[in-house]
Design a protein around this motif. Structure first.
Motif, PDB file in Angstrom:
ATOM      1  N   PHE A  17       0.845  -1.193   0.000  1.00  0.00           N
ATOM      2  CA  PHE A  17       0.000   0.000   0.000  1.00  0.00           C
ATOM      3  C   PHE A  17       0.876   1.237   0.000  1.00  0.00           C
ATOM      4  N   VAL A  18       0.249   2.375  -0.234  1.00  0.00           N
ATOM      5  CA  VAL A  18       0.943   3.673  -0.237  1.00  0.00           C
ATOM      6  C   VAL A  18       0.181   4.627   0.670  1.00  0.00           C
ATOM      7  N   CYS A  19       0.912   5.349   1.516  1.00  0.00           N
ATOM      8  CA  CYS A  19       0.327   6.405   2.354  1.00  0.00           C
ATOM      9  C   CYS A  19       0.634   7.744   1.685  1.00  0.00           C
ATOM     10  N   ASN A  20      -0.391   8.416   1.193  1.00  0.00           N
ATOM     11  CA  ASN A  20      -0.243   9.718   0.547  1.00  0.00           C
ATOM     12  C   ASN A  20      -0.559  10.822   1.551  1.00  0.00           C
ATOM     13  N   LEU A  21       0.189  11.915   1.502  1.00  0.00           N
ATOM     14  CA  LEU A  21      -0.067  13.027   2.415  1.00  0.00           C
ATOM     15  C   LEU A  21      -1.269  13.820   1.930  1.00  0.00           C
ATOM     16  N   ALA A  22      -2.281  13.940   2.789  1.00  0.00           N
ATOM     17  CA  ALA A  22      -3.463  14.747   2.482  1.00  0.00           C
ATOM     18  C   ALA A  22      -3.186  16.189   2.898  1.00  0.00           C
ATOM     19  N   THR A  23      -3.338  17.124   1.984  1.00  0.00           N
ATOM     20  CA  THR A  23      -3.018  18.523   2.247  1.00  0.00           C
ATOM     21  C   THR A  23      -4.263  19.397   2.089  1.00  0.00           C
ATOM     22  N   TYR A  24      -4.128  20.635   2.540  1.00  0.00           N
ATOM     23  CA  TYR A  24      -5.256  21.568   2.448  1.00  0.00           C
ATOM     24  C   TYR A  24      -5.699  21.747   1.000  1.00  0.00           C
ATOM     25  N   SER A  63      -0.056  14.758  -4.488  1.00  0.00           N
ATOM     26  CA  SER A  63       0.344  14.802  -3.084  1.00  0.00           C
ATOM     27  C   SER A  63       1.851  15.050  -2.977  1.00  0.00           C
ATOM     28  N   PRO A  64       2.288  15.915  -2.063  1.00  0.00           N
ATOM     29  CA  PRO A  64       3.709  16.252  -1.983  1.00  0.00           C
ATOM     30  C   PRO A  64       4.592  15.176  -1.372  1.00  0.00           C
ATOM     31  N   CYS A  65       3.997  14.207  -0.679  1.00  0.00           N
ATOM     32  CA  CYS A  65       4.783  13.131  -0.077  1.00  0.00           C
ATOM     33  C   CYS A  65       3.990  11.833  -0.152  1.00  0.00           C
ATOM     34  N   ALA A  66       4.718  10.730  -0.284  1.00  0.00           N
ATOM     35  CA  ALA A  66       4.077   9.419  -0.274  1.00  0.00           C
ATOM     36  C   ALA A  66       5.044   8.395   0.294  1.00  0.00           C
ATOM     37  N   LEU A  67       4.498   7.477   1.075  1.00  0.00           N
ATOM     38  CA  LEU A  67       5.281   6.397   1.669  1.00  0.00           C
ATOM     39  C   LEU A  67       4.848   5.081   1.037  1.00  0.00           C
ATOM     40  N   GLU A  68       5.755   4.445   0.323  1.00  0.00           N
ATOM     41  CA  GLU A  68       5.479   3.127  -0.244  1.00  0.00           C
ATOM     42  C   GLU A  68       5.718   2.088   0.843  1.00  0.00           C
ATOM     43  N   ASP A  94       9.895  20.962   4.751  1.00  0.00           N
ATOM     44  CA  ASP A  94       9.106  22.086   5.267  1.00  0.00           C
ATOM     45  C   ASP A  94       7.647  21.642   5.409  1.00  0.00           C
ATOM     46  N   THR A  95       7.331  21.082   6.563  1.00  0.00           N
ATOM     47  CA  THR A  95       5.992  20.544   6.804  1.00  0.00           C
ATOM     48  C   THR A  95       4.924  21.617   6.657  1.00  0.00           C
ATOM     49  N   ALA A  96       5.144  22.784   7.239  1.00  0.00           N
ATOM     50  CA  ALA A  96       4.128  23.831   7.220  1.00  0.00           C
ATOM     51  C   ALA A  96       3.821  24.292   5.797  1.00  0.00           C
ATOM     52  N   ALA A  97       4.823  24.300   4.935  1.00  0.00           N
ATOM     53  CA  ALA A  97       4.604  24.746   3.555  1.00  0.00           C
ATOM     54  C   ALA A  97       3.691  23.789   2.799  1.00  0.00           C
ATOM     55  N   MET A  98       3.695  22.511   3.167  1.00  0.00           N
ATOM     56  CA  MET A  98       2.829  21.530   2.508  1.00  0.00           C
ATOM     57  C   MET A  98       1.389  21.635   2.984  1.00  0.00           C
ATOM     58  N   ARG A  99       1.181  22.208   4.158  1.00  0.00           N
ATOM     59  CA  ARG A  99      -0.137  22.377   4.773  1.00  0.00           C
ATOM     60  C   ARG A  99      -0.914  21.057   4.880  1.00  0.00           C
ATOM     61  N   PRO A 100      -0.322  20.052   5.566  1.00  0.00           N
ATOM     62  CA  PRO A 100      -1.068  18.813   5.761  1.00  0.00           C
ATOM     63  C   PRO A 100      -2.298  19.056   6.623  1.00  0.00           C
ATOM     64  N   ILE A 101      -3.328  18.263   6.377  1.00  0.00           N
ATOM     65  CA  ILE A 101      -4.542  18.375   7.175  1.00  0.00           C
ATOM     66  C   ILE A 101      -4.654  17.185   8.116  1.00  0.00           C
ATOM     67  N   SER A 107       1.798  26.389  10.561  1.00  0.00           N
ATOM     68  CA  SER A 107       2.845  27.051  11.330  1.00  0.00           C
ATOM     69  C   SER A 107       3.410  26.049  12.320  1.00  0.00           C
ATOM     70  N   LEU A 108       4.667  26.236  12.675  1.00  0.00           N
ATOM     71  CA  LEU A 108       5.364  25.312  13.569  1.00  0.00           C
ATOM     72  C   LEU A 108       6.031  26.081  14.695  1.00  0.00           C
ATOM     73  N   PHE A 109       6.282  25.399  15.815  1.00  0.00           N
ATOM     74  CA  PHE A 109       7.164  25.934  16.844  1.00  0.00           C
ATOM     75  C   PHE A 109       8.073  24.816  17.278  1.00  0.00           C
ATOM     76  N   SER A 110       9.249  25.172  17.797  1.00  0.00           N
ATOM     77  CA  SER A 110      10.260  24.178  18.161  1.00  0.00           C
ATOM     78  C   SER A 110      10.529  24.202  19.649  1.00  0.00           C
ATOM     79  N   ILE A 111      10.743  23.025  20.215  1.00  0.00           N
ATOM     80  CA  ILE A 111      11.149  22.856  21.604  1.00  0.00           C
ATOM     81  C   ILE A 111      12.290  21.848  21.629  1.00  0.00           C
ATOM     82  N   THR A 112      13.349  22.165  22.341  1.00  0.00           N
ATOM     83  CA  THR A 112      14.477  21.253  22.452  1.00  0.00           C
ATOM     84  C   THR A 112      14.234  20.292  23.601  1.00  0.00           C
ATOM     85  N   ARG A 113      14.339  19.001  23.348  1.00  0.00           N
ATOM     86  CA  ARG A 113      14.110  18.000  24.396  1.00  0.00           C
ATOM     87  C   ARG A 113      15.226  18.055  25.415  1.00  0.00           C
ATOM     88  N   PRO A 114      14.898  17.816  26.696  1.00  0.00           N
ATOM     89  CA  PRO A 114      15.935  17.787  27.730  1.00  0.00           C
ATOM     90  C   PRO A 114      16.879  16.617  27.519  1.00  0.00           C
TER      91      PRO A 114
END
Length: 201
Positions: free
Chosen positions: A77-84, A125-130, A172-179, A192-199
């Motif tokens: 199967f293939v997992c396709n990225l669903a976007t806006y 779709s901008p990304c797909a996983l075979e 760039d995940t945000a640019a693809m606008r996945p839903i 939009s994204l924000f980053s947190i550094t893990r301890p």
């Protein structure tokens, strides 16, 4: 408020809030093919990655739907990225068509050939996983009774990425606008994204 799922007060909660709590959920837009070569494309909101080495994914189907049946036959199967931008087409592929009818055609989506597996990916779709199926688990409840839920696990054997969304080696995940699916008829979009550094300790 507290309630047991099978005893909720439907005067207060007429609709089960479970899916609104477990949210947002990424959408596995799954392409599969049966032994006859018939194509199925369907969105599943009970979807996620479960391991990184190797890359493993899963999706759960409430009911033994065509995706599960086709993957049982061929193991791919293939997992396709669903976007806006593809939200309407994604929704169209959720229609309950007869087995063997191609949802890609209904939704006006062009297929693109996969490199390793036989089911095609969604070209837009901008990304797909075979993926190759590793196992399918028929679920049970806590009493051991069968639940009409089938969890498909697969190993990613090939990855497609539209190069437009790669910046200095980072996707760039945000640019693809996945839903993602929320509760009821609601969806969310990642823009939009924000980053947190893990301890470290």
């Amino acid at each position: 408020m507290f309630y047991e799922p099978d005893k909720r007060d439907r005067n207060i909660l007429p609709h089960d809030p479970f899916k609104a709590i477990v949210a947002p959920r990424p959408i596995g837009w799954i392409t599969s093919m049966n032994a006859k070569g018939e194509i199925n494309l369907a969105p599943y909101s009970f979807f996620n990655g479960v391991n990184s080495r190797p890359n493993l994914v899963m999706f759960a189907s409430e009911g033994h739907k065509d995706s599960v049946a086709f993957i049982e036959e061929t193991g791919e199967f293939v997992c396709n990225l669903a976007t806006y931008d593809l939200r309407d087409q994604m929704n169209e592929t959720s229609a309950p068509l007869a087995r063997g009818e191609n949802e890609m055609i209904r939704a006006g989506l062009a297929p693109a050939p996969s490199r390793i597996v036989k089911p095609p990916r969604v070209a837009a779709s901008p990304c797909a996983l075979e993926c190759k199926m590793t196992k399918i688990v028929a679920m049970q409840d806590i009493a051991g009774a069968a639940v009409d839920c089938h969890v498909v696990f697969g190993q990613v054997v090939g990855v497609y990425i539209d190069d437009r969304f790669l910046k200095d080696g980072i996707l760039d995940t945000a640019a693809m606008r996945p839903i993602a699916r929320c509760g009821y008829s609601d969806y969310a979009v990642v823009d939009s994204l924000f980053s947190i550094t893990r301890p470290t300790r």
